[in-house]
Motif scaffolding. Structure first.
Motif, PDB file in Angstrom:
ATOM      1  N   GLY A  15       9.450  13.222  -6.578  1.00  0.00           N
ATOM      2  CA  GLY A  15       8.591  12.859  -5.455  1.00  0.00           C
ATOM      3  C   GLY A  15       7.351  12.067  -5.826  1.00  0.00           C
ATOM      4  N   GLY A  16       6.590  11.718  -4.792  1.00  0.00           N
ATOM      5  CA  GLY A  16       5.300  11.062  -4.967  1.00  0.00           C
ATOM      6  C   GLY A  16       5.301   9.558  -4.853  1.00  0.00           C
ATOM      7  N   VAL A  17       6.477   8.943  -4.842  1.00  0.00           N
ATOM      8  CA  VAL A  17       6.545   7.484  -4.758  1.00  0.00           C
ATOM      9  C   VAL A  17       6.204   7.017  -3.348  1.00  0.00           C
ATOM     10  N   VAL A  18       6.766   7.720  -2.382  1.00  0.00           N
ATOM     11  CA  VAL A  18       6.453   7.488  -0.970  1.00  0.00           C
ATOM     12  C   VAL A  18       6.250   8.854  -0.328  1.00  0.00           C
ATOM     13  N   PRO A  61      12.545   0.766  -6.681  1.00  0.00           N
ATOM     14  CA  PRO A  61      12.740  -0.376  -5.771  1.00  0.00           C
ATOM     15  C   PRO A  61      11.948  -0.239  -4.477  1.00  0.00           C
ATOM     16  N   LEU A  62      11.410   0.957  -4.194  1.00  0.00           N
ATOM     17  CA  LEU A  62      10.639   1.153  -2.968  1.00  0.00           C
ATOM     18  C   LEU A  62       9.284   0.470  -3.025  1.00  0.00           C
ATOM     19  N   CYS A  63       8.749   0.290  -4.224  1.00  0.00           N
ATOM     20  CA  CYS A  63       7.422  -0.326  -4.316  1.00  0.00           C
ATOM     21  C   CYS A  63       7.360  -1.475  -5.327  1.00  0.00           C
ATOM     22  N   ASN A  64       8.456  -1.775  -5.983  1.00  0.00           N
ATOM     23  CA  ASN A  64       8.522  -2.941  -6.859  1.00  0.00           C
ATOM     24  C   ASN A  64       9.460  -3.954  -6.232  1.00  0.00           C
ATOM     25  N   ALA A 107       0.835  -1.204   0.000  1.00  0.00           N
ATOM     26  CA  ALA A 107       0.000   0.000   0.000  1.00  0.00           C
ATOM     27  C   ALA A 107       0.864   1.246   0.000  1.00  0.00           C
ATOM     28  N   PHE A 108       0.319   2.346  -0.547  1.00  0.00           N
ATOM     29  CA  PHE A 108       1.042   3.610  -0.577  1.00  0.00           C
ATOM     30  C   PHE A 108       1.274   4.132   0.839  1.00  0.00           C
ATOM     31  N   ASN A 109       0.252   4.076   1.672  1.00  0.00           N
ATOM     32  CA  ASN A 109       0.399   4.464   3.080  1.00  0.00           C
ATOM     33  C   ASN A 109      -0.650   3.723   3.904  1.00  0.00           C
ATOM     34  N   GLU A 110      -0.690   4.016   5.186  1.00  0.00           N
ATOM     35  CA  GLU A 110      -1.588   3.269   6.080  1.00  0.00           C
ATOM     36  C   GLU A 110      -3.058   3.551   5.810  1.00  0.00           C
TER      37      GLU A 110
END
Length: 339
Positions: free
Chosen positions: A251-254, A177-180, A123-126
């Motif tokens: 920005g915008g990835v996390v 690499p933060l979300c893949n 998920a992107f965030n909580e």
């Protein structure tokens, strides 16, 4: 003043009257959640064409219903969208600007009903949904959706296509690499993470002969995230594939703290422009004509993408020209007020 900002620029087979671009900004204004153009979109975009913008890039337009950022996003996933979009591009052209469109898929940042998809089930965030990890079949379907969207964009009269590979949306999710965290041919290393975008470009190029831009987030503001140095490699690959310009954002990835100041993303544009030897666009708190002129004159970018300043002032190009003491052509109907 001999202004480079207000000089024409030819990219491939399209000539822009000046170097000012209306940056794609979502309006979330579709009335029936069907992705259809509304009167608001005509007012919004055509007024900026009247105002003297060289290139207008339409907000992120979803290639699938599941790929919408919100349920009120514009769409290009069905032939039914073409008629309204064609009327819009015709009016933009009639008022002197080049119409472009940003093709996008929100991935894990989609705020819609039902399941959402992403490279990995993170998920992107909580507060966000956990997406379903895409199967290879879903990846191929999405690549095909970008191709079909490009075909519709051509039929609708757009002259520039931008692929939205920034701000943490689906293409960006595959790159980062933060979300893949996949371990198949679409993840595990930089080459594999690039494969999704590579195959989208490969699918779009045979059906699109106009300028092709890609927007990127050249800094993820995270110790384990991508930086401009990583994007020099990616953008060199894009150039080899025939991409004409990189629209450099960040920005915008996390979720991250970003030190924002006027022109804060311009150094990223400059680094990629010279590091990958590819034309770039600079975006981010560019608000004055002098600032924009310096960016172009100093070869830090080839285009300036104006966002919030154009929301505040549809005639920002005129304001910039006055600041630079440059005479620009006005709409005949407005000559009494512009001179």
């Amino acid at each position: 003043m001999n202004s480079k900002l207000f000089s024409p620029l030819t990219i491939k087979n399209v000539t822009l009257n000046n170097r000012i671009v209306m940056s794609p900004m979502c309006m979330y204004s579709c009335e029936k959640e069907d992705g259809m153009v509304t009167p608001w979109h005509f007012t919004h975009y055509v007024s900026r064409a009247v105002g003297g913008v060289g290139l207008i890039i339409q907000e992120a337009t979803a290639v699938t219903p599941q790929g919408r950022i919100s349920q009120r996003d514009l769409g290009i996933w069905d032939d039914v969208h073409i008629e309204g979009l064609k009327k819009l591009t015709n009016e933009i052209k009639e008022n002197g600007a080049v119409p472009g469109i940003q093709l996008g898929h929100a991935g894990r940042k989609a705020e819609i009903e039902g399941d959402i998809i992403a490279p990995s089930a993170i998920a992107f965030n909580e507060h966000s949904k956990v997406p379903n990890e895409m199967s290879v079949a879903q990846i191929q379907e999405t690549i095909q959706a970008f191709k079909t969207a490009a075909e519709r964009a051509k039929e609708a009269g757009y002259e520039v296509i931008e692929l939205h590979g920034a701000h943490g949306y689906l293409i960006n999710q595959f790159l980062s690499p933060l979300c893949n965290q996949r371990q198949d041919e679409y993840g595990g290393n930089a080459t594999n993470r690039y494969r999704f975008l590579q195959e989208i470009i490969e699918a779009v190029k045979p059906v699109w002969n106009g300028p092709l831009f890609v927007r990127v987030s050249a800094n993820e503001y995270h110790q384990d995230g991508l930086t401009a140095d990583d994007y020099i490699t990616y953008c060199t690959l894009m150039k080899e594939q025939g991409v004409d310009l990189i629209d450099v954002s960040s920005g915008g990835v996390v979720q991250a703290r970003i030190n924002i100041y006027p022109g804060y993303q311009v150094p990223l544009s400059e680094k990629i422009k010279h590091g990958s030897d590819i034309p770039t666009g600079a975006v981010g708190l560019i608000t004055s004509g002098l600032q924009a002129e310096e960016i172009i004159q100093s070869e830090r970018a080839d285009l300036v993408f104006i966002a919030r300043a154009l929301l505040r002032d549809p005639y920002w190009p005129r304001s910039a020209a006055e600041e630079l003491r440059v005479s620009i052509e006005s709409p005949v109907q407005y000559e009494r007020g512009w001179r």
